[in-house]
Design a protein around this motif. Structure first.
Motif, PDB file in Angstrom:
ATOM      1  N   THR A 163     -14.416 -23.208  13.641  1.00  0.00           N
ATOM      2  CA  THR A 163     -15.540 -23.985  14.171  1.00  0.00           C
ATOM      3  C   THR A 163     -15.033 -25.819  13.594  1.00  0.00           C
ATOM      4  O   THR A 163     -16.568 -25.813  13.491  1.00  0.00           O
ATOM      5  N   ASN A 164     -14.474 -26.107  13.688  1.00  0.00           N
ATOM      6  CA  ASN A 164     -14.437 -26.774  13.852  1.00  0.00           C
ATOM      7  C   ASN A 164     -15.223 -27.959  12.549  1.00  0.00           C
ATOM      8  O   ASN A 164     -15.739 -29.013  12.644  1.00  0.00           O
ATOM      9  N   GLY A 165     -15.325 -27.186  11.338  1.00  0.00           N
ATOM     10  CA  GLY A 165     -15.743 -27.984  10.530  1.00  0.00           C
ATOM     11  C   GLY A 165     -16.108 -27.422   9.343  1.00  0.00           C
ATOM     12  O   GLY A 165     -16.938 -28.128   8.558  1.00  0.00           O
ATOM     13  N   VAL A 190     -23.357 -25.132  14.945  1.00  0.00           N
ATOM     14  CA  VAL A 190     -22.624 -26.485  15.199  1.00  0.00           C
ATOM     15  C   VAL A 190     -22.551 -27.144  15.501  1.00  0.00           C
ATOM     16  O   VAL A 190     -22.787 -28.268  15.880  1.00  0.00           O
ATOM     17  N   THR A 197     -13.260 -20.264  10.485  1.00  0.00           N
ATOM     18  CA  THR A 197     -12.344 -20.626  10.966  1.00  0.00           C
ATOM     19  C   THR A 197     -13.372 -20.760  12.985  1.00  0.00           C
ATOM     20  O   THR A 197     -13.536 -19.583  12.818  1.00  0.00           O
ATOM     21  N   CYS A 215     -21.260 -28.766   5.770  1.00  0.00           N
ATOM     22  CA  CYS A 215     -19.981 -29.863   6.584  1.00  0.00           C
ATOM     23  C   CYS A 215     -19.877 -30.890   5.502  1.00  0.00           C
ATOM     24  O   CYS A 215     -20.303 -31.407   4.631  1.00  0.00           O
ATOM     25  N   ASN A 234     -22.761 -31.352  15.370  1.00  0.00           N
ATOM     26  CA  ASN A 234     -22.379 -32.317  16.747  1.00  0.00           C
ATOM     27  C   ASN A 234     -23.698 -33.488  16.838  1.00  0.00           C
ATOM     28  O   ASN A 234     -23.314 -34.811  16.410  1.00  0.00           O
ATOM     29  N   HIS A 266     -14.736 -21.768   3.967  1.00  0.00           N
ATOM     30  CA  HIS A 266     -14.779 -22.557   5.349  1.00  0.00           C
ATOM     31  C   HIS A 266     -14.747 -21.623   6.906  1.00  0.00           C
ATOM     32  O   HIS A 266     -14.323 -20.395   6.593  1.00  0.00           O
TER      33      HIS A 266
END
Length: 112
Positions: A51-53, A100, A49, A71, A104, A47
């Motif tokens: 980074t929102n998942g 990211v 850190t 993810c 998204n 994981h």
């Protein structure tokens, strides 16, 4: 337990196709470990850190290090995004930002 692995767009496929057969074999091995093992060792999946998942799949072959971003979605699915060959200790900021953005857009597309 078996995790289903899905690919979003062609980011991972394009990265994978650029690799030689030995590296492809190692990537397949690591993906099998992630599919089958309940608690995947951090050596293979970590994981990131802040980074929102976002996670990175870690593949090492000879002295080369490869990273593939992913993810979890709905608990069991691993969604694979961009991959790259790591040249330094730190994950390149540009690769992280790209991952990211892709993550998204995956969730935005899914929400439609």
């Amino acid at each position: 337990m078996v995790r289903e692995i899905i690919f979003f767009d062609n980011y991972f496929i394009e990265f994978y196709q650029d690799q030689n057969d030995k590296v492809k074999g190692k990537i397949q091995y690591v993906l099998e470990v992630i599919k089958q093992v309940d608690r995947v060792p951090e050596k293979f999946l970590k994981h990131l850190t802040g980074t929102n998942g976002l996670y990175e799949i870690r593949v090492e072959y000879q002295s080369n290090i490869y990273r593939i971003f992913c993810c979890f979605d709905e608990g069991k699915l691993v969604v694979l995004f961009n991959g790259f060959q790591k040249k330094s200790q730190k994950t390149p900021k540009g690769e992280l930002e790209k991952a990211v953005k892709i993550m998204n857009s995956y969730f935005n597309q899914k929400a439609k």
